[in-house]
Design a protein around this motif. Structure first.
Motif, PDB file in Angstrom:
ATOM      1  N   ARG A  24       2.577-157.005  48.575  1.00 36.39           N
ATOM      2  CA  ARG A  24       2.804-158.007  47.329  1.00 36.39           C
ATOM      3  C   ARG A  24       1.508-157.703  46.359  1.00 36.39           C
ATOM      4  N   HIS A  25       0.407-157.143  46.653  1.00 33.74           N
ATOM      5  CA  HIS A  25      -0.502-156.910  45.657  1.00 33.74           C
ATOM      6  C   HIS A  25      -0.461-155.977  44.602  1.00 33.74           C
ATOM      7  N   GLU A  26      -0.207-156.216  43.559  1.00 29.63           N
ATOM      8  CA  GLU A  26       0.386-155.314  42.401  1.00 29.63           C
ATOM      9  C   GLU A  26      -0.585-154.985  41.391  1.00 29.63           C
ATOM     10  N   LYS A  29     -12.018-159.037  43.032  1.00 32.90           N
ATOM     11  CA  LYS A  29     -12.717-158.782  44.189  1.00 32.90           C
ATOM     12  C   LYS A  29     -13.464-160.045  44.412  1.00 32.90           C
ATOM     13  N   GLY A  78      -5.152-147.825  46.566  1.00 31.68           N
ATOM     14  CA  GLY A  78      -5.587-148.889  47.144  1.00 31.68           C
ATOM     15  C   GLY A  78      -6.262-149.009  48.120  1.00 31.68           C
ATOM     16  N   SER A  79      -6.824-149.842  48.937  1.00 34.67           N
ATOM     17  CA  SER A  79      -8.016-149.841  49.983  1.00 34.67           C
ATOM     18  C   SER A  79      -7.042-149.439  51.178  1.00 34.67           C
ATOM     19  N   VAL A 121      -2.655-152.421  49.736  1.00 29.59           N
ATOM     20  CA  VAL A 121      -3.802-153.296  49.901  1.00 29.59           C
ATOM     21  C   VAL A 121      -3.662-154.011  51.327  1.00 29.59           C
ATOM     22  N   SER A 167       6.586-154.571  52.060  1.00 25.32           N
ATOM     23  CA  SER A 167       6.374-156.026  52.040  1.00 25.32           C
ATOM     24  C   SER A 167       5.028-156.389  51.202  1.00 25.32           C
ATOM     25  N   SER A 218       0.658-148.356  45.511  1.00 26.28           N
ATOM     26  CA  SER A 218      -0.701-148.907  46.007  1.00 26.28           C
ATOM     27  C   SER A 218      -0.393-149.861  47.124  1.00 26.28           C
TER      28      SER A 218
HETATM   29  C1  B12 Z   1      -4.485-161.798  44.158  1.00 25.09           C
HETATM   30  C2  B12 Z   1      -4.433-161.420  45.342  1.00 25.09           C
HETATM   31  C3  B12 Z   1      -3.164-161.929  46.111  1.00 25.09           C
HETATM   32  C4  B12 Z   1      -1.958-162.169  45.406  1.00 25.09           C
HETATM   33  C5  B12 Z   1      -1.520-160.957  44.712  1.00 25.09           C
HETATM   34  C6  B12 Z   1      -0.898-161.380  43.248  1.00 25.09           C
HETATM   35  C7  B12 Z   1      -0.427-160.030  42.544  1.00 25.09           C
HETATM   36  N1  B12 Z   1       0.527-160.373  42.031  1.00 25.09           N
HETATM   37  O1  B12 Z   1      -0.813-159.009  42.950  1.00 25.09           O
HETATM   38  C8  B12 Z   1      -1.173-162.885  46.569  1.00 25.09           C
HETATM   39  C9  B12 Z   1      -1.355-164.564  46.374  1.00 25.09           C
HETATM   40  C10 B12 Z   1       0.194-162.645  46.406  1.00 25.09           C
HETATM   41  C11 B12 Z   1      -1.847-162.318  47.792  1.00 25.09           C
HETATM   42  C12 B12 Z   1      -1.365-162.483  48.965  1.00 25.09           C
HETATM   43  C13 B12 Z   1      -1.996-162.121  49.976  1.00 25.09           C
HETATM   44  N2  B12 Z   1      -3.034-161.668  50.316  1.00 25.09           N
HETATM   45 CO1  B12 Z   1      -4.194-161.116  48.827  1.00 25.09          CO
HETATM   46  N3  B12 Z   1      -5.633-161.012  47.465  1.00 25.09           N
HETATM   47  C14 B12 Z   1      -5.655-160.850  46.223  1.00 25.09           C
HETATM   48  C15 B12 Z   1      -6.969-160.604  45.701  1.00 25.09           C
HETATM   49  C16 B12 Z   1      -7.675-161.842  45.120  1.00 25.09           C
HETATM   50  C17 B12 Z   1      -6.896-159.692  44.373  1.00 25.09           C
HETATM   51  C18 B12 Z   1      -5.855-158.343  45.054  1.00 25.09           C
HETATM   52  C19 B12 Z   1      -6.052-157.243  44.163  1.00 25.09           C
HETATM   53  O2  B12 Z   1      -5.196-156.869  43.277  1.00 25.09           O
HETATM   54  N4  B12 Z   1      -7.218-156.495  44.129  1.00 25.09           N
HETATM   55  C20 B12 Z   1      -7.593-155.382  43.561  1.00 25.09           C
HETATM   56  C21 B12 Z   1      -7.060-154.221  44.615  1.00 25.09           C
HETATM   57  C22 B12 Z   1      -6.058-153.506  43.703  1.00 25.09           C
HETATM   58  O3  B12 Z   1      -8.200-153.832  45.002  1.00 25.09           O
HETATM   59  P1  B12 Z   1      -8.184-152.427  46.153  1.00 25.09           P
HETATM   60  O4  B12 Z   1      -7.185-152.402  47.211  1.00 25.09           O
HETATM   61  O5  B12 Z   1      -9.607-152.558  46.683  1.00 25.09           O
HETATM   62  O6  B12 Z   1      -8.321-151.332  45.109  1.00 25.09           O
HETATM   63  C23 B12 Z   1      -9.074-150.825  44.299  1.00 25.09           C
HETATM   64  C24 B12 Z   1      -8.932-149.447  44.205  1.00 25.09           C
HETATM   65  O7  B12 Z   1      -8.403-148.693  45.358  1.00 25.09           O
HETATM   66  C25 B12 Z   1      -7.968-149.042  42.978  1.00 25.09           C
HETATM   67  N5  B12 Z   1      -6.555-148.927  43.416  1.00 25.09           N
HETATM   68  C26 B12 Z   1      -5.603-150.045  43.892  1.00 25.09           C
HETATM   69  N6  B12 Z   1      -4.449-149.407  43.655  1.00 25.09           N
HETATM   70  C27 B12 Z   1      -4.419-148.151  43.303  1.00 25.09           C
HETATM   71  C28 B12 Z   1      -3.576-147.284  43.021  1.00 25.09           C
HETATM   72  C29 B12 Z   1      -3.937-146.108  42.129  1.00 25.09           C
HETATM   73  C30 B12 Z   1      -3.067-145.143  41.800  1.00 25.09           C
HETATM   74  C31 B12 Z   1      -5.174-145.706  41.953  1.00 25.09           C
HETATM   75  C32 B12 Z   1      -5.721-144.616  41.406  1.00 25.09           C
HETATM   76  C33 B12 Z   1      -6.191-146.941  42.415  1.00 25.09           C
HETATM   77  C34 B12 Z   1      -5.965-147.884  42.954  1.00 25.09           C
HETATM   78  O8  B12 Z   1      -8.137-150.561  42.252  1.00 25.09           O
HETATM   79  C35 B12 Z   1      -9.018-151.346  43.011  1.00 25.09           C
HETATM   80  C36 B12 Z   1     -10.349-151.165  42.161  1.00 25.09           C
HETATM   81  O9  B12 Z   1     -11.377-151.692  42.522  1.00 25.09           O
HETATM   82  C37 B12 Z   1      -7.721-159.812  47.026  1.00 25.09           C
HETATM   83  C38 B12 Z   1      -9.370-159.749  47.043  1.00 25.09           C
HETATM   84  C39 B12 Z   1      -9.741-158.429  46.794  1.00 25.09           C
HETATM   85  N7  B12 Z   1     -10.874-158.153  47.447  1.00 25.09           N
HETATM   86  O10 B12 Z   1      -8.972-157.571  46.498  1.00 25.09           O
HETATM   87  C40 B12 Z   1      -6.974-160.720  48.100  1.00 25.09           C
HETATM   88  C41 B12 Z   1      -6.588-159.871  49.446  1.00 25.09           C
HETATM   89  C42 B12 Z   1      -6.313-158.545  49.032  1.00 25.09           C
HETATM   90  N8  B12 Z   1      -5.735-160.420  49.903  1.00 25.09           N
HETATM   91  C43 B12 Z   1      -5.567-160.548  51.334  1.00 25.09           C
HETATM   92  C44 B12 Z   1      -4.545-161.197  52.192  1.00 25.09           C
HETATM   93  C45 B12 Z   1      -5.212-161.252  53.626  1.00 25.09           C
HETATM   94  C46 B12 Z   1      -3.665-161.595  51.770  1.00 25.09           C
HETATM   95  C47 B12 Z   1      -2.335-162.369  52.403  1.00 25.09           C
HETATM   96  C48 B12 Z   1      -2.057-161.918  53.722  1.00 25.09           C
HETATM   97  C49 B12 Z   1      -2.760-163.839  52.345  1.00 25.09           C
HETATM   98  C50 B12 Z   1      -1.930-164.756  53.305  1.00 25.09           C
HETATM   99  N9  B12 Z   1      -2.358-165.161  54.124  1.00 25.09           N
HETATM  100  O11 B12 Z   1      -0.662-164.894  52.912  1.00 25.09           O
HETATM  101  C51 B12 Z   1      -1.251-162.211  51.522  1.00 25.09           C
HETATM  102  C52 B12 Z   1      -0.436-160.972  51.895  1.00 25.09           C
HETATM  103  C53 B12 Z   1       0.740-160.529  50.917  1.00 25.09           C
HETATM  104  C54 B12 Z   1       1.204-159.255  51.242  1.00 25.09           C
HETATM  105  N10 B12 Z   1       2.159-159.283  52.011  1.00 25.09           N
HETATM  106  O12 B12 Z   1       1.038-158.254  50.571  1.00 25.09           O
HETATM  107  C55 B12 Z   1      -7.084-160.036  51.696  1.00 25.09           C
HETATM  108  C56 B12 Z   1      -6.399-158.399  52.306  1.00 25.09           C
HETATM  109  C57 B12 Z   1      -7.484-158.012  53.658  1.00 25.09           C
HETATM  110  C58 B12 Z   1      -6.924-156.847  54.511  1.00 25.09           C
HETATM  111  N11 B12 Z   1      -6.653-155.818  53.291  1.00 25.09           N
HETATM  112  O13 B12 Z   1      -6.662-156.932  55.580  1.00 25.09           O
HETATM  113  C59 B12 Z   1      -7.760-159.772  50.375  1.00 25.09           C
HETATM  114  C60 B12 Z   1      -8.977-158.813  50.523  1.00 25.09           C
HETATM  115  C61 B12 Z   1      -8.630-161.186  50.398  1.00 25.09           C
HETATM  116  C62 B12 Z   1      -9.586-161.227  51.546  1.00 25.09           C
HETATM  117  N12 B12 Z   1     -10.930-160.921  51.366  1.00 25.09           N
HETATM  118  O14 B12 Z   1      -9.160-161.808  52.826  1.00 25.09           O
HETATM  119  N13 B12 Z   1      -3.136-161.763  47.430  1.00 25.09           N
END
Ligand code: B12
Length: 299
Positions: free
Chosen positions: A187-189, A135, A263-264, A235, A185, A233
């Protein structure tokens, strides 16, 4: 929880060869063996080995250190207590990872994560180290205070450690697997990577496929590997095409297959889709409960 020699080597900074030699010549620790005869280290072994490494770095002979109890190792002046050695809590590990990325030190980033994985409970690592680090990385990259290179140091480190740990677990699990994959599509894994590791630590065999899989291909895959559940997941998945892919997937998957979505963006992606197989899981505690239920169901 037990650790392989590879994981211990990464966590302690002692090479695999040195670990074997220390054990053979001085009996520094006596790890148990798993069913296939491989060393299975306990957390206490990891801590002891790390202390031994630090003491040898301070010029003490391993032949002498090996005879000391853990308490003696702790209390003697042998250990030039470095600040990092004392900071074995989740926020400190997260800070060390971020600091290492800022300073372009991938090895230090790896070391901080290895230590966290060796010393803290897995759920704590996931919730209090990996998730907040991701994050923060996202926020700081957005603000322009972290470059893509620095972000990659962290992402690569997380991906590598989770994959290695998952692989280690998979060597000792059997049976029908849980599949971790994402249609469309997205890509967040990291969400499915963390979920896979948690499931593996619960004894489930995990097949990790990753993101961007067409619905038709994923449906065939879950059927062919005889999956007992599918975990996804979402995101960044507000697009209609991802929703369509999910609908298509539901139409093609076996009628009994549980499909868990986290995922969010999971709630918005699944809104309006009614299907008894589909469960939106918004936190890891709930996920662990579902894993426990699945384990009972399959007994
Ligand atoms: C690394 C990253 C990338 C990498 C991903 C690499 C990879 N191999 O995963 C790359 C460079 C590919 C990428 C691309 C993009 N990204 Co990005 N990325 C990130 C980053 C920094 C981390 C993502 C991540 O893994 N987060 C952790 C996840 C999993 O968090 P979460 O969804 O909140 O989930 C939580 C829980 O729900 C739980 N969880 C998630 N999944 C699951 C599943 C189960 C079963 C369970 C129980 C729990 C669970 O885990 C997390 C715990 O805190 C985030 C920053 C952030 N704040 O997260 C931005 C972020 C997610 N990305 C963002 C964006 C905008 C993009 C792009 C559009 C950028 C672009 N202009 O190209 C592209 C989209 C690509 C696509 N089509 O998906 C935005 C999304 C905003 C939104 N939701 O509208 C973020 C939030 C950054 C930001 N502040 O703007 N990204």
């Amino acid at each position: 929880m037990v650790y392989t020699i590879k994981a211990v080597s990464m966590a302690t900074g002692v090479s695999i060869e040195t670990l074997r030699a220390w054990e053979r010549r001085y009996g520094v620790v006596q790890p148990k063996r798993d069913a296939s005869g491989r060393r299975a280290y306990e957390p206490a072994d990891v801590l002891r080995l790390k202390k031994l490494r630090e003491a040898t770095e301070n010029g003490h002979a391993i032949s002498k250190l090996a005879k000391l109890s853990d308490e003696q190792l702790n209390s003697t002046a042998l250990m030039a207590q470095s600040a990092t050695a004392l900071e074995h809590n989740a926020p400190a590990f997260a800070q060390r990872m971020l600091k290492a990325a800022e300073n372009y030190q991938p090895d230090q980033c790896d070391h901080a994560l290895s230590m966290a994985m060796a010393l803290l409970p897995l759920l704590e690592v996931i919730k209090q180290v990996i998730s907040p680090v991701l994050k923060t990385v996202g926020e700081r990259w957005h603000q322009g205070s972290l470059t893509i290179g620095q972000e990659r140091i962290i992402s690569q480190s997380i991906e590598k450690h989770v994959t290695i740990a998952l692989d280690n677990y998979n060597r000792i699990t059997a049976g029908s697997p849980i599949v971790f994959a994402i249609v469309g599509s997205e890509r967040h894994e990291f969400g499915i990577l963390m979920s896979a590791l948690l499931a593996a630590s619960h004894g489930f065999r995990c097949v990790y496929i990753g993101p961007e899989i067409p619905a038709e291909d994923l449906a065939v895959l879950v059927t062919r590997v005889n999956a007992r559940a599918l975990v996804m997941s979402f995101v960044f998945s507000k697009t209609a095409s991802n929703k369509n892919e999910l609908r298509k997937l539901l139409g093609l998957c076996p009628s009994w297959l549980p499909i868990w979505v986290g995922g969010s963006d999971s709630a918005s992606l699944t809104a309006g889709i009614t299907d008894s197989r589909l469960i939106v899981i918004d936190n890891f505690e709930r996920y662990e409960q579902e894993l426990d239920l699945l384990a009972i169901k399959n007994q």
